[in-house]
Design an enzyme around this catalytic site. Sequence first.
Site, PDB file in Angstrom:
ATOM      1  N   GLU A 446      30.508 -23.476 -39.170  1.00  0.00           N
ATOM      2  CA  GLU A 446      29.709 -24.157 -40.193  1.00  0.00           C
ATOM      3  C   GLU A 446      28.702 -25.137 -39.557  1.00  0.00           C
ATOM      4  O   GLU A 446      27.547 -25.155 -39.937  1.00  0.00           O
ATOM      5  CB  GLU A 446      30.671 -24.883 -41.146  1.00  0.00           C
ATOM      6  CG  GLU A 446      30.045 -25.729 -42.230  1.00  0.00           C
ATOM      7  CD  GLU A 446      29.514 -24.935 -43.426  1.00  0.00           C
ATOM      8  OE1 GLU A 446      29.556 -23.698 -43.405  1.00  0.00           O
ATOM      9  OE2 GLU A 446      29.024 -25.579 -44.363  1.00  0.00           O
ATOM     10  N   THR A 594      17.406 -19.027 -54.299  1.00  0.00           N
ATOM     11  CA  THR A 594      18.251 -19.436 -53.176  1.00  0.00           C
ATOM     12  C   THR A 594      19.700 -18.981 -53.348  1.00  0.00           C
ATOM     13  O   THR A 594      20.512 -19.147 -52.447  1.00  0.00           O
ATOM     14  CB  THR A 594      18.144 -20.963 -52.934  1.00  0.00           C
ATOM     15  OG1 THR A 594      18.737 -21.259 -51.666  1.00  0.00           O
ATOM     16  CG2 THR A 594      18.842 -21.756 -54.028  1.00  0.00           C
TER      17      THR A 594
END
Length: 603
Positions: A446, A594
């Site tokens: 991440e 998005t």
Amino acid sequence: MRRRRAKLYAFIATAFLLFIVFLHGRTEMTVAVGHSPSDDQLEAFMNRHTNSKNYTLESPFDWLDAPIRYSSEKTLTLPSAKPSTLPRVQADFPAESSKESHTREVRRKAVVDTFQKSWKSYRKSAWMKDEYKPISNEGKDNWGGWAATLIDTLDTLWIMGLEDEFREAVDAVAKINFGNCTEVNVSVFETTIRYLGGLIGAYDLSGEDVLLQQAIQVGEMLLRAFDTPNGMPIDRLDITKAKEGGGFKPDGHICIAGVGSMTMEFVRLAQITGNSKYYHAVAWITMILDYNQPYSLIPGLFPTWLNARTLSFNDSRSTTFGIGAMADSTFEYFAKTHALLGGLEPAYEKLYRDSMDQIDTHLLFRPMLPNNPDILFAGDLRIPSHADPAATILDPSMQHLSCFAGGMYALGGKLFNNAAHVALGAKLTDGCVHAYALTPSGIMPEIFESVPCASRSSCAFNETAWGEAVTAHYGPKYSFDAKKAAAEQRLPVGMTSIKDYRYMLRPEAIESVFVLYRVTGDPKYREAAWGMFEAIVDATATEGGNAAVEDVTVKRGELVDSMETFWLAETLKYFYLIFSREDLLSLDKWVFNTEAHPFRRPV
Ligand SMILES: *[C@@H]1O[C@H](CO)[C@@H](O)[C@H](O)[C@H]1NC(C)=O
Ligand SMILES: *[C@@H]1O[C@H](CO)[C@@H](O)[C@H](O)[C@H]1NC(C)=O
Ligand SMILES: *[C@@H]1O[C@H](CO)[C@@H](O)[C@H](O)[C@H]1NC(C)=O
Ligand SMILES: *[C@@H]1O[C@H](CO)[C@@H](O)[C@H](O)[C@H]1NC(C)=O
Ligand SMILES: *[C@@H]1O[C@H](CO)[C@@H](O)[C@H](O)[C@H]1NC(C)=O
């Protein structure tokens, strides 16, 4: 003669019926191995609009009735001129060989199978809940309780040709009551991109009227977030208060993504309904961004945080800059909204150009990694002293979220005829593909750090310099022994720290790989995508679906009982599309929000 003609008619009718069956038959569209539909068939498939039923919303509450407190004297109206023809986005693709077609179809089927497993579990064990929990095999509400996974997944069902599943889901959408909420507050940003975007994308594809009716309900609800004295949207909307219509006070501290990422959804809602009030809400924000762009501490680049109450983009809290969490989609939407408006609003090109130049200058860096790959990552920039904005510090933290940037530069580069941006997009995308391959699971963490090279043109890996950077992070804990620190922190060689070891089923890397494939036509992106897909399935599969992973630095890390809605809405959609024919949702006809919801571009 008559009989012959009757026979001929019967023959034509049968052929026509078979053709329709072919277009609607999901076997052919999704799993047929080795047979690709023709361009005309694909076109017809994407335009198979029907209103299957005459739905009436069951909700007792109508958001159109909620009062609005503040109104602006002037309404900014949707541009009405004829949209410009914008430069081509997609590459020319040569006809594929039957071997290539076969490989592609096998891979596409693997994506559909993975999708089907998760969808069936959601349907069986979490129906109408926001999320499916892939380990405990039950549902949970965490996005307001309006069946977030169902709405986010509608257009994926359609694109994959899962007609029955789509119809069943549309029936369910008609029953959702957006007047009730399982939370006190909902995130305006998330509700916009997932719910409003999901309904609009599915409507744009299917033409199902009930999806538009519900999109209007969600759009009206969200419009209340803009009901402030200066028109700036608030970050979290209290649903009970929004129904009462007392208006809101803008946030003193709000992230830029919370301000600038509603543009596409509201523009598209205005286009579909012909109602400029949806356009006005976001065009107003665009005007404010346009005005303030040169006044930030890094002129051209918007800070991650701003004061929406005083409209300040340059005070002492606006001193960090980035394109990851809290910022990303505002930058992503400049070029995309330009495309959606057919180039008719010049502000978006200027917002794009000036911010992209500053992102390139200040945030993108070449990482020092073994084998000296010529790639780029994106970091964050901090200004420690407001009085001295020239003294900046690059924080070389690369986020999985920032992996969307490759696609952003490549798409913008095409739309604005900027080959250098397409090249930057390729290097950013290659950076994420490279980062995936660095870990034992084959998935990028991440958030992690590396050493930025002094120069982008040449950079040799220096193990001593890497060790020093590792020590700078973990020094005292490992008595300044870099090798020990790297081993115990499970750092792949080149990574200097991992700030967050998880993979949350995120889409941004495959998203950019998909865009770069469509833009460049380079088959290496399809190969990269397949490697990523296999790694992700291996690391995340559960009996019922797929789960987030605690730690990507081990082959198979502990799983977390979470399957975010974007797994079905985005990650698997982009995997499906990259293994589909290139004219399925051509980037010259569609633009993705998005959350990977496709909106029709004007042609
Ligand atoms: C929906 O309603 C219209 C007009 O009220 C009618 O013409 C049409 O046949 C109906 N469609 C379906 C699928 O029931
Ligand atoms: C749901 O909304 C309706 C009105 O739209 C209201 O009467 C009802 O009390 C609400 N239920 C809950 C559980 O909030
Ligand atoms: C809801 O949002 C408001 C405004 O941001 C905040 O003051 C309040 O504490 C929030 N309430 C909950 C329960 O999250
Ligand atoms: C901050 O921005 C405003 C415009 O919003 C501008 O008038 C002002 O000069 C800027 N201040 C600084 C210190 O740059
Ligand atoms: C490698 O890095 C170390 C520590 O920063 C430095 O002293 C050394 O000169 C570098 N070696 C080369 C070949 O650049």
